[in-house]
Write an enzyme that holds these catalytic residues in place. Structure first.
Site, mmCIF file in Angstrom:
data_model
loop_
_atom_site.group_PDB
_atom_site.id
_atom_site.type_symbol
_atom_site.label_atom_id
_atom_site.label_comp_id
_atom_site.label_asym_id
_atom_site.label_seq_id
_atom_site.Cartn_x
_atom_site.Cartn_y
_atom_site.Cartn_z
ATOM 1 N N LYS A 123 -6.998 107.542 49.594
ATOM 2 C CA LYS A 123 -8.416 107.317 49.301
ATOM 3 C C LYS A 123 -9.278 107.489 50.544
ATOM 4 C CE LYS A 123 -8.168 104.370 45.242
ATOM 5 N NZ LYS A 123 -8.494 103.094 44.640
ATOM 6 N N LYS A 203 0.038 112.371 39.606
ATOM 7 C CA LYS A 203 -0.111 111.415 38.498
ATOM 8 C C LYS A 203 -1.428 111.648 37.746
ATOM 9 C CE LYS A 203 -2.567 107.701 40.719
ATOM 10 N NZ LYS A 203 -2.953 106.342 40.754
ATOM 11 N N LYS A 206 -7.959 109.168 36.477
ATOM 12 C CA LYS A 206 -9.322 109.327 35.965
ATOM 13 C C LYS A 206 -10.252 109.897 37.020
ATOM 14 C CE LYS A 206 -9.204 104.321 35.930
ATOM 15 N NZ LYS A 206 -9.085 103.172 35.072
HETATM 16 P P1 AMP Z 1 -6.482 101.885 37.749
HETATM 17 O O1 AMP Z 1 -7.073 102.766 36.739
HETATM 18 O O2 AMP Z 1 -6.188 102.569 39.046
HETATM 19 O O3 AMP Z 1 -7.248 100.594 37.912
HETATM 20 O O4 AMP Z 1 -5.056 101.490 37.172
HETATM 21 C C1 AMP Z 1 -4.845 100.600 36.116
HETATM 22 C C2 AMP Z 1 -3.372 100.465 35.815
HETATM 23 O O5 AMP Z 1 -2.842 101.705 35.275
HETATM 24 C C3 AMP Z 1 -2.498 100.154 37.026
HETATM 25 O O6 AMP Z 1 -1.484 99.259 36.666
HETATM 26 C C4 AMP Z 1 -1.905 101.489 37.408
HETATM 27 O O7 AMP Z 1 -0.682 101.349 38.076
HETATM 28 C C5 AMP Z 1 -1.710 102.124 36.030
HETATM 29 N N1 AMP Z 1 -1.731 103.595 36.122
HETATM 30 C C6 AMP Z 1 -2.724 104.366 36.643
HETATM 31 N N2 AMP Z 1 -2.417 105.676 36.544
HETATM 32 C C7 AMP Z 1 -1.198 105.752 35.940
HETATM 33 C C8 AMP Z 1 -0.330 106.838 35.546
HETATM 34 N N3 AMP Z 1 -0.685 108.109 35.750
HETATM 35 N N4 AMP Z 1 0.844 106.527 34.954
HETATM 36 C C9 AMP Z 1 1.205 105.233 34.725
HETATM 37 N N5 AMP Z 1 0.436 104.173 35.070
HETATM 38 C C10 AMP Z 1 -0.749 104.411 35.666
#
Ligand code: AMP
Ligand code: TRP
Length: 340
Positions: A123, A203, A206
């Protein structure tokens, strides 16, 4: 017997993609039966990269609706007052104890531990070197420790942050006396890392430059079909699970497995000799079918938003009462003079 406490968080981006859902949120929902769930919208974490104020507010509300639509069963008003059978859905900035404990934890965190975090390095390359971004993991540790959390279901990208949380909990307890439960990460191996549809080496995210990278839980059927149709595959043409050489197809198969609860062999058999177009069309149908109830519920909540603030206010009240009690113990143990 008291249910063990589970806490997890998600940043308010307005979009939940199927990676977030399969990697994290689906577990939060399923574990509500056996755990006391705290589901937190991490707005303090979100501002570690620049946010448009109006958009942040809007996204926070959308995220609440999405989580309720996914099945987080939090209720507003007096019914929620400390009822352990209901989940606590709250916004991080509504609970000042997070920032306060985050500060205390900063003072026992070696700088090197923060500098080596993969997410920080990634980041920081994009958004520049800011103190908030560096200290992100100590705030996350505070989120978790304040609720005496035992289980934290997250995707693989959060594993390093969870390790640091455990280190800090142990360090604090050793130095100042038993204060915090040392939490465990719950990482669902099969779905911990869903890859991008347009690039199966990274991965699903968003913040990806193209929305073709992910399927949002709110994508319309046509959009789902289109994105799956153009998802990267290979030139081999057989629907076969090979994580190393067929990363695109392997990723789509893992998504298929997670939404259908069918083993990979069954999927291989079903599409044997049928080619990718057929498999992709089957996957799109499956996604459309499974996302429909979530989308319906979301629409209902959007038509009548009156209950949403009620849920959040009840969540904040409950979260504050638990967090304040842990924080008071931590402050006493550190040696702060009590304010009468
Ligand atoms: P965030 O959107 O970064 O706040 O992530 C929210 C949750 O989704 C966290 O537990 C992340 O580890 C999980 N997460 C985000 N991207 C992925 C992905 N591509 N595959 C699996 N889990 C994910
Ligand atoms: N950092 C997490 C993410 O981006 C979100 C988060 C904030 C979180 N605080 C948390 C997750 C506490 C689990 C527990 O995905």
């Amino acid at each position: 017997m008291q249910k063990p406490t589970l806490l997890s968080g998600i940043q308010p981006s307005g979009v939940i993609h199927i990676g977030n859902y399969l990697g994290a949120i689906k577990q939060w929902v399923e574990l509500q039966k056996t755990h006391h769930v705290f589901a937190m919208i991490a707005d303090l974490h979100a501002i570690t990269i620049p946010q448009e104020p109006e958009k942040l507010r809007e996204n926070t509300l959308r995220m609440v609706k999405l989580l309720v639509a996914c099945g987080i069963s939090a209720k507003g008003g007096s019914v929620s007052d400390g009822n352990p059978d209901e989940s606590v859905l709250f916004v991080q900035s509504h609970v000042p104890a997070h920032t306060e404990l985050g500060w205390i934890l900063n003072t026992i965190t070696p700088l090197g531990e923060l500098e080596r975090m993969t997410q920080f390095k990634e980041k920081q390359e994009k958004s520049g070197l800011y103190a908030g971004l560096l200290n992100y993991p100590t705030l996350m540790a505070a989120d978790i420790l304040l609720y005496q959390t035992e289980v934290v279901p997250v995707g693989e990208d959060q594993e390093q942050h969870l390790e640091l949380t455990r280190t800090l909990a142990n360090k604090f307890n050793n130095r100042f006396g038993e204060t915090f439960i040392v939490p465990k990460a719950l990482i669902q191996k099969d779905t911990a890392r869903i890859m991008g549809l347009d690039d199966s080496s990274k991965k699903m995210s968003k913040s990806a430059t193209s929305a073709n990278n992910y399927i949002s839980l709110l994508d319309e059927p046509d959009e789902i079909r289109r994105k799956i149709k153009i998802a990267v595959t290979d030139s081999d043409g057989t629907v076969r699970y090979d994580e190393e050489h067929k990363t695109g197809i392997a990723n789509l198969m893992r998504i298929y497995r997670a939404f259908s609860d069918k083993p990979l062999e069954e999927i291989e058999n079903k599409y044997a000799g049928k080619g990718y177009a057929n498999f992709k069309s089957g996957l799109a149908d499956l996604l459309i079918e499974k996302l429909e109830p979530i989308q319906k519920k979301y629409e209902e909540l959007t038509k009548d938003e009156s209950g949403i603030m009620d849920i959040l206010m009840a969540g904040a009240k409950h979260a504050n009462s638990v967090a304040e009690s842990s924080l008071a113990t931590a402050k006493k143990n550190v040696g702060f003079l009590a304010r009468e």
